[in-house]
Design a protein around this motif. Structure first.
Motif, PDB file in Angstrom:
ATOM      1  N   ASN A   1     -17.174 109.553 -31.932  1.00  0.00           N
ATOM      2  CA  ASN A   1     -18.519 109.358 -32.534  1.00  0.00           C
ATOM      3  C   ASN A   1     -19.312 110.576 -32.485  1.00  0.00           C
ATOM      4  O   ASN A   1     -19.288 111.155 -30.949  1.00  0.00           O
ATOM      5  N   ARG A   2     -19.607 111.141 -33.257  1.00  0.00           N
ATOM      6  CA  ARG A   2     -20.609 112.534 -33.309  1.00  0.00           C
ATOM      7  C   ARG A   2     -21.571 112.392 -34.224  1.00  0.00           C
ATOM      8  O   ARG A   2     -21.544 111.830 -35.327  1.00  0.00           O
ATOM      9  N   VAL A   3     -22.928 112.955 -33.657  1.00  0.00           N
ATOM     10  CA  VAL A   3     -24.350 112.911 -34.611  1.00  0.00           C
ATOM     11  C   VAL A   3     -24.598 114.327 -34.592  1.00  0.00           C
ATOM     12  O   VAL A   3     -25.139 114.771 -33.535  1.00  0.00           O
ATOM     13  N   GLY A   4     -24.681 115.104 -35.862  1.00  0.00           N
ATOM     14  CA  GLY A   4     -25.009 116.420 -36.008  1.00  0.00           C
ATOM     15  C   GLY A   4     -24.417 117.300 -35.056  1.00  0.00           C
ATOM     16  O   GLY A   4     -25.064 118.369 -34.759  1.00  0.00           O
ATOM     17  N   THR A   5     -23.204 117.282 -34.483  1.00  0.00           N
ATOM     18  CA  THR A   5     -22.556 118.379 -33.562  1.00  0.00           C
ATOM     19  C   THR A   5     -21.642 119.130 -34.294  1.00  0.00           C
ATOM     20  O   THR A   5     -20.883 119.719 -33.630  1.00  0.00           O
ATOM     21  N   ILE A   6     -21.432 118.867 -35.421  1.00  0.00           N
ATOM     22  CA  ILE A   6     -20.326 119.658 -36.112  1.00  0.00           C
ATOM     23  C   ILE A   6     -20.963 120.939 -36.713  1.00  0.00           C
ATOM     24  O   ILE A   6     -21.619 121.068 -37.653  1.00  0.00           O
ATOM     25  N   PRO A   7     -20.159 121.980 -36.072  1.00  0.00           N
ATOM     26  CA  PRO A   7     -21.079 123.443 -36.700  1.00  0.00           C
ATOM     27  C   PRO A   7     -20.930 123.712 -37.926  1.00  0.00           C
ATOM     28  O   PRO A   7     -19.798 123.477 -38.489  1.00  0.00           O
ATOM     29  N   GLY A   8     -22.007 124.031 -38.783  1.00  0.00           N
ATOM     30  CA  GLY A   8     -22.014 124.485 -40.094  1.00  0.00           C
ATOM     31  C   GLY A   8     -22.219 123.381 -40.967  1.00  0.00           C
ATOM     32  O   GLY A   8     -22.446 123.433 -42.171  1.00  0.00           O
ATOM     33  N   PHE A   9     -22.414 122.095 -40.428  1.00  0.00           N
ATOM     34  CA  PHE A   9     -22.272 120.693 -41.334  1.00  0.00           C
ATOM     35  C   PHE A   9     -23.727 120.094 -40.491  1.00  0.00           C
ATOM     36  O   PHE A   9     -23.338 118.862 -40.013  1.00  0.00           O
ATOM     37  N   PRO A  10     -24.951 120.380 -40.477  1.00  0.00           N
ATOM     38  CA  PRO A  10     -26.174 119.754 -40.286  1.00  0.00           C
ATOM     39  C   PRO A  10     -26.137 118.166 -41.068  1.00  0.00           C
ATOM     40  O   PRO A  10     -26.051 118.233 -42.195  1.00  0.00           O
ATOM     41  N   GLY A  11     -26.250 117.189 -40.155  1.00  0.00           N
ATOM     42  CA  GLY A  11     -26.454 115.990 -40.761  1.00  0.00           C
ATOM     43  C   GLY A  11     -24.991 115.212 -41.272  1.00  0.00           C
ATOM     44  O   GLY A  11     -25.212 114.047 -41.449  1.00  0.00           O
ATOM     45  N   LEU A  12     -24.161 115.869 -40.750  1.00  0.00           N
ATOM     46  CA  LEU A  12     -22.815 115.174 -40.791  1.00  0.00           C
ATOM     47  C   LEU A  12     -22.318 114.335 -39.478  1.00  0.00           C
ATOM     48  O   LEU A  12     -22.314 115.158 -38.536  1.00  0.00           O
ATOM     49  N   ASP A  13     -22.315 113.071 -39.682  1.00  0.00           N
ATOM     50  CA  ASP A  13     -22.121 112.275 -38.490  1.00  0.00           C
ATOM     51  C   ASP A  13     -20.749 111.594 -38.755  1.00  0.00           C
ATOM     52  O   ASP A  13     -20.108 111.424 -39.735  1.00  0.00           O
ATOM     53  N   VAL A  14     -19.970 111.211 -37.447  1.00  0.00           N
ATOM     54  CA  VAL A  14     -18.737 110.669 -37.598  1.00  0.00           C
ATOM     55  C   VAL A  14     -18.836 109.467 -36.666  1.00  0.00           C
ATOM     56  O   VAL A  14     -19.311 109.192 -35.482  1.00  0.00           O
ATOM     57  N   ARG A  15     -18.526 108.353 -37.331  1.00  0.00           N
ATOM     58  CA  ARG A  15     -18.185 107.035 -36.622  1.00  0.00           C
ATOM     59  C   ARG A  15     -16.946 106.587 -36.461  1.00  0.00           C
ATOM     60  O   ARG A  15     -16.043 106.659 -37.525  1.00  0.00           O
ATOM     61  N   ALA A  16     -16.493 106.536 -35.242  1.00  0.00           N
ATOM     62  CA  ALA A  16     -15.031 106.421 -34.886  1.00  0.00           C
ATOM     63  C   ALA A  16     -14.812 105.041 -34.179  1.00  0.00           C
ATOM     64  O   ALA A  16     -15.865 104.054 -34.108  1.00  0.00           O
ATOM     65  N   GLU A  17     -13.864 104.887 -33.345  1.00  0.00           N
ATOM     66  CA  GLU A  17     -13.527 103.655 -32.432  1.00  0.00           C
ATOM     67  C   GLU A  17     -14.878 103.552 -31.901  1.00  0.00           C
ATOM     68  O   GLU A  17     -15.505 104.354 -31.033  1.00  0.00           O
ATOM     69  N   GLY A  18     -15.636 102.201 -31.893  1.00  0.00           N
ATOM     70  CA  GLY A  18     -16.766 101.782 -31.007  1.00  0.00           C
ATOM     71  C   GLY A  18     -18.169 102.081 -31.853  1.00  0.00           C
ATOM     72  O   GLY A  18     -19.178 101.767 -31.241  1.00  0.00           O
ATOM     73  N   GLY A  19     -17.801 102.886 -32.874  1.00  0.00           N
ATOM     74  CA  GLY A  19     -19.364 103.093 -33.679  1.00  0.00           C
ATOM     75  C   GLY A  19     -19.305 102.073 -34.745  1.00  0.00           C
ATOM     76  O   GLY A  19     -18.551 101.214 -35.061  1.00  0.00           O
ATOM     77  N   TYR A  20     -20.270 102.077 -35.650  1.00  0.00           N
ATOM     78  CA  TYR A  20     -20.547 101.414 -36.683  1.00  0.00           C
ATOM     79  C   TYR A  20     -21.074 101.824 -37.908  1.00  0.00           C
ATOM     80  O   TYR A  20     -22.141 102.866 -37.644  1.00  0.00           O
ATOM     81  N   VAL A  21     -21.063 101.741 -39.081  1.00  0.00           N
ATOM     82  CA  VAL A  21     -21.909 101.901 -40.115  1.00  0.00           C
ATOM     83  C   VAL A  21     -22.272 100.714 -40.851  1.00  0.00           C
ATOM     84  O   VAL A  21     -21.657  99.422 -40.631  1.00  0.00           O
ATOM     85  N   VAL A  22     -23.459 100.699 -41.628  1.00  0.00           N
ATOM     86  CA  VAL A  22     -23.907  99.696 -42.568  1.00  0.00           C
ATOM     87  C   VAL A  22     -23.132  99.584 -43.907  1.00  0.00           C
ATOM     88  O   VAL A  22     -22.955 100.856 -44.298  1.00  0.00           O
ATOM     89  N   GLY A  23     -22.236  98.639 -44.147  1.00  0.00           N
ATOM     90  CA  GLY A  23     -21.713  98.507 -45.309  1.00  0.00           C
ATOM     91  C   GLY A  23     -22.402  98.289 -46.722  1.00  0.00           C
ATOM     92  O   GLY A  23     -23.703  97.793 -46.734  1.00  0.00           O
ATOM     93  N   PRO A  24     -21.679  98.293 -47.511  1.00  0.00           N
ATOM     94  CA  PRO A  24     -22.418  98.084 -48.965  1.00  0.00           C
ATOM     95  C   PRO A  24     -22.658  96.599 -49.093  1.00  0.00           C
ATOM     96  O   PRO A  24     -21.912  95.843 -48.784  1.00  0.00           O
ATOM     97  N   GLY A  25     -24.130  96.539 -49.695  1.00  0.00           N
ATOM     98  CA  GLY A  25     -24.358  95.010 -49.912  1.00  0.00           C
ATOM     99  C   GLY A  25     -25.439  94.639 -49.166  1.00  0.00           C
ATOM    100  O   GLY A  25     -26.091  93.787 -49.005  1.00  0.00           O
ATOM    101  N   SER A  26     -25.216  95.529 -47.567  1.00  0.00           N
ATOM    102  CA  SER A  26     -26.181  95.081 -46.718  1.00  0.00           C
ATOM    103  C   SER A  26     -27.585  95.721 -47.060  1.00  0.00           C
ATOM    104  O   SER A  26     -27.830  96.614 -47.748  1.00  0.00           O
ATOM    105  N   THR A  27     -28.690  95.152 -46.358  1.00  0.00           N
ATOM    106  CA  THR A  27     -30.115  95.017 -46.680  1.00  0.00           C
ATOM    107  C   THR A  27     -30.898  95.281 -45.489  1.00  0.00           C
ATOM    108  O   THR A  27     -30.621  94.529 -44.467  1.00  0.00           O
ATOM    109  N   ILE A  28     -31.648  96.485 -45.396  1.00  0.00           N
ATOM    110  CA  ILE A  28     -32.200  96.519 -44.164  1.00  0.00           C
ATOM    111  C   ILE A  28     -33.633  96.906 -44.352  1.00  0.00           C
ATOM    112  O   ILE A  28     -33.921  97.809 -45.386  1.00  0.00           O
ATOM    113  N   ASP A  29     -34.669  96.248 -44.107  1.00  0.00           N
ATOM    114  CA  ASP A  29     -36.022  96.313 -44.486  1.00  0.00           C
ATOM    115  C   ASP A  29     -36.160  96.367 -45.893  1.00  0.00           C
ATOM    116  O   ASP A  29     -37.242  97.087 -46.617  1.00  0.00           O
ATOM    117  N   GLY A  30     -35.595  95.324 -46.763  1.00  0.00           N
ATOM    118  CA  GLY A  30     -35.666  95.326 -48.089  1.00  0.00           C
ATOM    119  C   GLY A  30     -34.789  96.365 -48.999  1.00  0.00           C
ATOM    120  O   GLY A  30     -35.004  96.247 -50.201  1.00  0.00           O
TER     121      GLY A  30
END
Length: 84
Positions: free
Chosen positions: A32-61
Protein backbone atom coordinates in the motif's frame (compact mmCIF):
# COMPACT_ATOMS: atom_id res chain seq x y z
CA UNK A 1 -3.11 11.18 -15.68
CA UNK A 2 -4.86 7.89 -16.52
CA UNK A 3 -4.04 8.39 -20.19
CA UNK A 4 -0.38 9.04 -19.36
CA UNK A 5 -0.19 5.69 -17.58
CA UNK A 6 -1.76 3.78 -20.48
CA UNK A 7 -4.30 2.12 -18.23
CA UNK A 8 -6.74 -0.39 -19.72
CA UNK A 9 -10.48 0.27 -19.57
CA UNK A 10 -10.72 -1.47 -16.21
CA UNK A 11 -13.42 -0.85 -13.62
CA UNK A 12 -13.37 2.77 -12.42
CA UNK A 13 -15.23 4.32 -9.52
CA UNK A 14 -15.79 8.04 -9.07
CA UNK A 15 -15.56 9.24 -5.47
CA UNK A 16 -17.75 11.94 -3.94
CA UNK A 17 -14.67 14.14 -3.43
CA UNK A 18 -13.83 14.12 -7.17
CA UNK A 19 -11.27 11.33 -7.09
CA UNK A 20 -11.27 8.14 -9.06
CA UNK A 21 -10.45 4.55 -8.16
CA UNK A 22 -9.12 2.32 -10.93
CA UNK A 23 -9.22 -1.40 -10.20
CA UNK A 24 -6.35 -3.49 -11.60
CA UNK A 25 -4.95 -6.92 -10.87
CA UNK A 26 -1.28 -7.76 -10.52
CA UNK A 27 0.67 -11.00 -10.59
CA UNK A 28 3.39 -9.34 -8.50
CA UNK A 29 2.94 -8.37 -4.86
CA UNK A 30 2.77 -4.66 -4.08
CA UNK A 31 2.49 -2.70 -0.89
CA UNK A 32 0.00 0.00 0.00
CA UNK A 33 1.28 3.45 -0.90
CA UNK A 34 -0.13 6.93 -0.36
CA UNK A 35 1.30 9.84 -2.33
CA UNK A 36 4.80 8.35 -2.62
CA UNK A 37 5.07 7.66 -6.35
CA UNK A 38 7.42 10.29 -7.85
CA UNK A 39 5.76 12.44 -10.51
CA UNK A 40 2.24 11.29 -9.61
CA UNK A 41 0.97 13.28 -6.62
CA UNK A 42 -2.36 11.99 -5.39
CA UNK A 43 -1.83 8.52 -6.83
CA UNK A 44 -2.34 5.90 -4.13
CA UNK A 45 -2.03 2.13 -4.32
CA UNK A 46 -4.11 -0.34 -2.36
CA UNK A 47 -2.77 -3.87 -2.27
CA UNK A 48 -2.91 -6.83 0.09
CA UNK A 49 -4.15 -5.61 3.46
CA UNK A 50 -5.48 -2.35 2.03
CA UNK A 51 -9.05 -1.48 1.13
CA UNK A 52 -11.06 0.81 -1.11
CA UNK A 53 -14.70 1.80 -0.97
CA UNK A 54 -16.57 0.09 -3.81
CA UNK A 55 -19.25 1.33 -6.21
CA UNK A 56 -22.66 1.82 -4.64
CA UNK A 57 -21.18 2.54 -1.21
CA UNK A 58 -22.40 5.68 0.54
CA UNK A 59 -20.49 7.71 3.09
CA UNK A 60 -22.07 10.75 4.73
CA UNK A 61 -24.84 10.65 2.12
CA UNK A 62 -22.45 10.73 -0.86
CA UNK A 63 -22.27 7.76 -3.24
CA UNK A 64 -19.30 6.11 -4.96
CA UNK A 65 -20.36 5.52 -8.58
CA UNK A 66 -19.07 3.04 -11.18
CA UNK A 67 -17.88 5.07 -14.16
CA UNK A 68 -16.20 2.77 -16.63
CA UNK A 69 -14.80 -0.59 -17.46
CA UNK A 70 -18.20 -2.32 -17.64
CA UNK A 71 -17.35 -4.18 -14.44
CA UNK A 72 -14.23 -5.82 -15.83
CA UNK A 73 -10.94 -5.72 -13.93
CA UNK A 74 -7.79 -5.99 -16.03
CA UNK A 75 -4.13 -6.54 -15.23
CA UNK A 76 -1.92 -3.53 -14.66
CA UNK A 77 0.22 -2.57 -17.62
CA UNK A 78 3.99 -2.45 -17.47
CA UNK A 79 3.89 1.34 -17.20
CA UNK A 80 2.23 1.02 -13.78
CA UNK A 81 4.36 -1.88 -12.55
CA UNK A 82 7.47 0.11 -13.34
CA UNK A 83 6.35 2.89 -11.00
CA UNK A 84 5.67 0.61 -8.08
Amino acid sequence: MLDMLGLPDSLRVDTPSGGRHVYLTSAKPHRNRVGTIPGFPGLDVRAEGGYVVGPGSTIDGATYTASGGAGHVFGNPGTVSGLL
